[in-house]
Design a protein around this motif. Structure first.
Motif, PDB file in Angstrom:
ATOM      1  N   ASN A 122       0.830  -1.194   0.000  1.00  0.00           N
ATOM      2  CA  ASN A 122       0.000   0.000   0.000  1.00  0.00           C
ATOM      3  C   ASN A 122       0.871   1.253   0.000  1.00  0.00           C
ATOM      4  OD1 ASN A 122      -2.425  -1.420   0.097  1.00  0.00           O
ATOM      5  ND2 ASN A 122      -2.367  -1.562   2.320  1.00  0.00           N
ATOM      6  N   PRO A 123       0.371   2.343  -0.588  1.00  0.00           N
ATOM      7  CA  PRO A 123       1.152   3.584  -0.578  1.00  0.00           C
ATOM      8  C   PRO A 123       1.259   4.156   0.836  1.00  0.00           C
ATOM      9  CG  PRO A 123      -0.974   3.922  -1.666  1.00  0.00           C
ATOM     10  CD  PRO A 123      -0.873   2.471  -1.325  1.00  0.00           C
ATOM     11  N   VAL A 124       2.269   4.996   1.034  1.00  0.00           N
ATOM     12  CA  VAL A 124       2.503   5.631   2.322  1.00  0.00           C
ATOM     13  C   VAL A 124       2.931   7.081   2.068  1.00  0.00           C
ATOM     14  CG1 VAL A 124       4.884   4.764   2.406  1.00  0.00           C
ATOM     15  CG2 VAL A 124       3.763   5.513   4.497  1.00  0.00           C
ATOM     16  N   THR A 125       2.415   8.002   2.877  1.00  0.00           N
ATOM     17  CA  THR A 125       2.858   9.395   2.835  1.00  0.00           C
ATOM     18  C   THR A 125       3.888   9.582   3.936  1.00  0.00           C
ATOM     19  OG1 THR A 125       0.768  10.209   1.934  1.00  0.00           O
ATOM     20  CG2 THR A 125       2.125  11.799   3.117  1.00  0.00           C
ATOM     21  N   SER A 135       5.225   8.487   9.070  1.00  0.00           N
ATOM     22  CA  SER A 135       4.665   7.688   7.982  1.00  0.00           C
ATOM     23  C   SER A 135       3.165   7.555   8.203  1.00  0.00           C
ATOM     24  CB  SER A 135       5.291   6.291   7.951  1.00  0.00           C
ATOM     25  OG  SER A 135       6.662   6.377   7.687  1.00  0.00           O
ATOM     26  N   VAL A 136       2.402   7.795   7.140  1.00  0.00           N
ATOM     27  CA  VAL A 136       0.937   7.739   7.234  1.00  0.00           C
ATOM     28  C   VAL A 136       0.447   6.670   6.257  1.00  0.00           C
ATOM     29  CG1 VAL A 136      -1.196   9.077   7.202  1.00  0.00           C
ATOM     30  CG2 VAL A 136       0.988  10.234   7.651  1.00  0.00           C
ATOM     31  N   PHE A 137      -0.102   5.590   6.805  1.00  0.00           N
ATOM     32  CA  PHE A 137      -0.593   4.472   5.999  1.00  0.00           C
ATOM     33  C   PHE A 137      -2.107   4.487   5.826  1.00  0.00           C
ATOM     34  CE2 PHE A 137       3.497   2.928   7.515  1.00  0.00           C
ATOM     35  CZ  PHE A 137       4.028   2.339   6.382  1.00  0.00           C
ATOM     36  N   GLY A 195      -7.477   7.410   4.159  1.00  0.00           N
ATOM     37  CA  GLY A 195      -8.008   8.780   4.166  1.00  0.00           C
ATOM     38  C   GLY A 195      -7.002   9.780   4.697  1.00  0.00           C
ATOM     39  N   LEU A 196      -6.380   9.457   5.803  1.00  0.00           N
ATOM     40  CA  LEU A 196      -5.405  10.346   6.425  1.00  0.00           C
ATOM     41  C   LEU A 196      -4.162  10.497   5.555  1.00  0.00           C
ATOM     42  CD1 LEU A 196      -4.802  12.051   8.936  1.00  0.00           C
ATOM     43  CD2 LEU A 196      -3.791  10.003   9.967  1.00  0.00           C
ATOM     44  N   ARG A 197      -3.766   9.420   4.913  1.00  0.00           N
ATOM     45  CA  ARG A 197      -2.603   9.446   4.017  1.00  0.00           C
ATOM     46  C   ARG A 197      -2.787  10.473   2.906  1.00  0.00           C
ATOM     47  NH1 ARG A 197      -2.666   4.098   1.631  1.00  0.00           N
ATOM     48  NH2 ARG A 197      -4.289   4.968   0.327  1.00  0.00           N
ATOM     49  N   ASP A 198      -3.971  10.505   2.300  1.00  0.00           N
ATOM     50  CA  ASP A 198      -4.241  11.423   1.197  1.00  0.00           C
ATOM     51  C   ASP A 198      -4.347  12.867   1.679  1.00  0.00           C
ATOM     52  OD1 ASP A 198      -4.249   9.183  -0.449  1.00  0.00           O
ATOM     53  OD2 ASP A 198      -6.409   8.904  -0.245  1.00  0.00           O
ATOM     54  N   VAL A 199      -4.985  13.064   2.833  1.00  0.00           N
ATOM     55  CA  VAL A 199      -5.104  14.412   3.408  1.00  0.00           C
ATOM     56  C   VAL A 199      -3.719  14.945   3.776  1.00  0.00           C
ATOM     57  CG1 VAL A 199      -5.943  15.699   5.417  1.00  0.00           C
ATOM     58  CG2 VAL A 199      -7.480  14.157   4.199  1.00  0.00           C
ATOM     59  N   ALA A 200      -2.898  14.106   4.371  1.00  0.00           N
ATOM     60  CA  ALA A 200      -1.543  14.531   4.742  1.00  0.00           C
ATOM     61  C   ALA A 200      -0.751  14.908   3.496  1.00  0.00           C
ATOM     62  CB  ALA A 200      -0.831  13.423   5.513  1.00  0.00           C
ATOM     63  N   TYR A 201      -0.849  14.114   2.451  1.00  0.00           N
ATOM     64  CA  TYR A 201      -0.111  14.401   1.220  1.00  0.00           C
ATOM     65  C   TYR A 201      -0.560  15.713   0.595  1.00  0.00           C
ATOM     66  CZ  TYR A 201       1.907  13.919  -3.404  1.00  0.00           C
ATOM     67  OH  TYR A 201       2.610  14.143  -4.557  1.00  0.00           O
ATOM     68  N   ILE A 231       7.536   7.093  13.102  1.00  0.00           N
ATOM     69  CA  ILE A 231       6.275   7.290  13.800  1.00  0.00           C
ATOM     70  C   ILE A 231       5.162   6.949  12.810  1.00  0.00           C
ATOM     71  CG2 ILE A 231       4.791   8.896  15.043  1.00  0.00           C
ATOM     72  CD1 ILE A 231       7.586   8.324  16.372  1.00  0.00           C
ATOM     73  N   ILE A 232       4.362   5.959  13.133  1.00  0.00           N
ATOM     74  CA  ILE A 232       3.213   5.579  12.299  1.00  0.00           C
ATOM     75  C   ILE A 232       2.029   6.417  12.782  1.00  0.00           C
ATOM     76  CG2 ILE A 232       1.753   3.700  11.470  1.00  0.00           C
ATOM     77  CD1 ILE A 232       4.725   3.279  10.844  1.00  0.00           C
ATOM     78  N   ALA A 233       1.613   7.383  11.985  1.00  0.00           N
ATOM     79  CA  ALA A 233       0.585   8.339  12.404  1.00  0.00           C
ATOM     80  C   ALA A 233      -0.814   7.738  12.330  1.00  0.00           C
ATOM     81  CB  ALA A 233       0.657   9.598  11.543  1.00  0.00           C
ATOM     82  N   ASP A 234      -1.569   7.937  13.403  1.00  0.00           N
ATOM     83  CA  ASP A 234      -2.989   7.572  13.446  1.00  0.00           C
ATOM     84  C   ASP A 234      -3.870   8.796  13.303  1.00  0.00           C
ATOM     85  OD1 ASP A 234      -2.384   4.894  13.970  1.00  0.00           O
ATOM     86  OD2 ASP A 234      -2.385   5.218  16.133  1.00  0.00           O
ATOM     87  N   ASN A 235      -3.324   9.962  13.657  1.00  0.00           N
ATOM     88  CA  ASN A 235      -4.106  11.195  13.657  1.00  0.00           C
ATOM     89  C   ASN A 235      -3.161  12.368  13.436  1.00  0.00           C
ATOM     90  OD1 ASN A 235      -6.326  12.863  13.901  1.00  0.00           O
ATOM     91  ND2 ASN A 235      -6.230  12.944  16.125  1.00  0.00           N
ATOM     92  N   ILE A 236      -3.614  13.343  12.669  1.00  0.00           N
ATOM     93  CA  ILE A 236      -2.854  14.581  12.450  1.00  0.00           C
ATOM     94  C   ILE A 236      -3.815  15.741  12.628  1.00  0.00           C
ATOM     95  CG2 ILE A 236      -1.526  15.973  10.812  1.00  0.00           C
ATOM     96  CD1 ILE A 236      -0.746  13.355   9.413  1.00  0.00           C
ATOM     97  N   ILE A 237      -3.429  16.672  13.475  1.00  0.00           N
ATOM     98  CA  ILE A 237      -4.226  17.896  13.671  1.00  0.00           C
ATOM     99  C   ILE A 237      -3.412  19.062  13.139  1.00  0.00           C
ATOM    100  CG2 ILE A 237      -5.299  19.431  15.365  1.00  0.00           C
ATOM    101  CD1 ILE A 237      -5.682  16.949  17.158  1.00  0.00           C
TER     102      ILE A 237
END
Length: 149
Positions: free
Chosen positions: A53-56, A89-91, A94-100, A133-139
């Protein structure tokens, strides 16, 4: 026959102890949680290894500041600072795309996730260790939320 009975008792005690230990691992809880508040060091990149899977990925700087000196007066003493860089790293899809799309260099963000230690082979076939750090949430705490163009 004299040695057989004590041996069976020892084996039963050992088996009982092993099953108690095994069941305690099943019931035991643990926690791997990281919270970081800092500034993004570079615009994120999205990578995808073949068949995965892709990762940001982006870097995040956190600063630690302290005053040196023995004086109790708040204003006196040299201020020292240490910057620590973290690989985020964001796997999550939904969060991966928003972070990117919205994370930008210089943005102030709060990241929650877990720490992961891994290994990889560099370009010279040397085994390297990596902490991520495998991100679960980004504010997002900055107003810099303009999409990539």
């Amino acid at each position: 026959m004299l040695f057989r009975r004590p041996l069976l008792q020892v084996i039963r005690q050992f088996v009982r102890h092993e099953s108690e230990v095994a069941s305690s691992f099943v019931l035991e809880r643990s926690l791997n949680r990281v919270q970081l508040l800092g500034r993004v060091g570079q615009d994120p990149v999205m990578r995808q290894a073949e068949g995965k899977n892709p990762v940001t990925i982006f870097s995040l700087a956190t600063n630690e500041m302290w005053r040196s000196g023995d004086s109790e007066a708040y204003q006196i003493g040299d201020v020292s600072q240490k910057t620590t860089w973290h690989r985020i790293s964001v796997f999550r899809p939904g969060l991966r795309d928003v972070a990117y799309q919205y994370v930008k260099k210089g943005c102030r963000v709060f990241v929650e996730g877990k720490i992961d230690y891994g290994e990889y082979m560099d370009k010279n076939n040397v085994r390297r260790q990596a902490t991520t750090i495998i991100a679960d949430n980004i504010i997002f705490l900055s107003d810099q939320t303009k999409g990539k163009e």
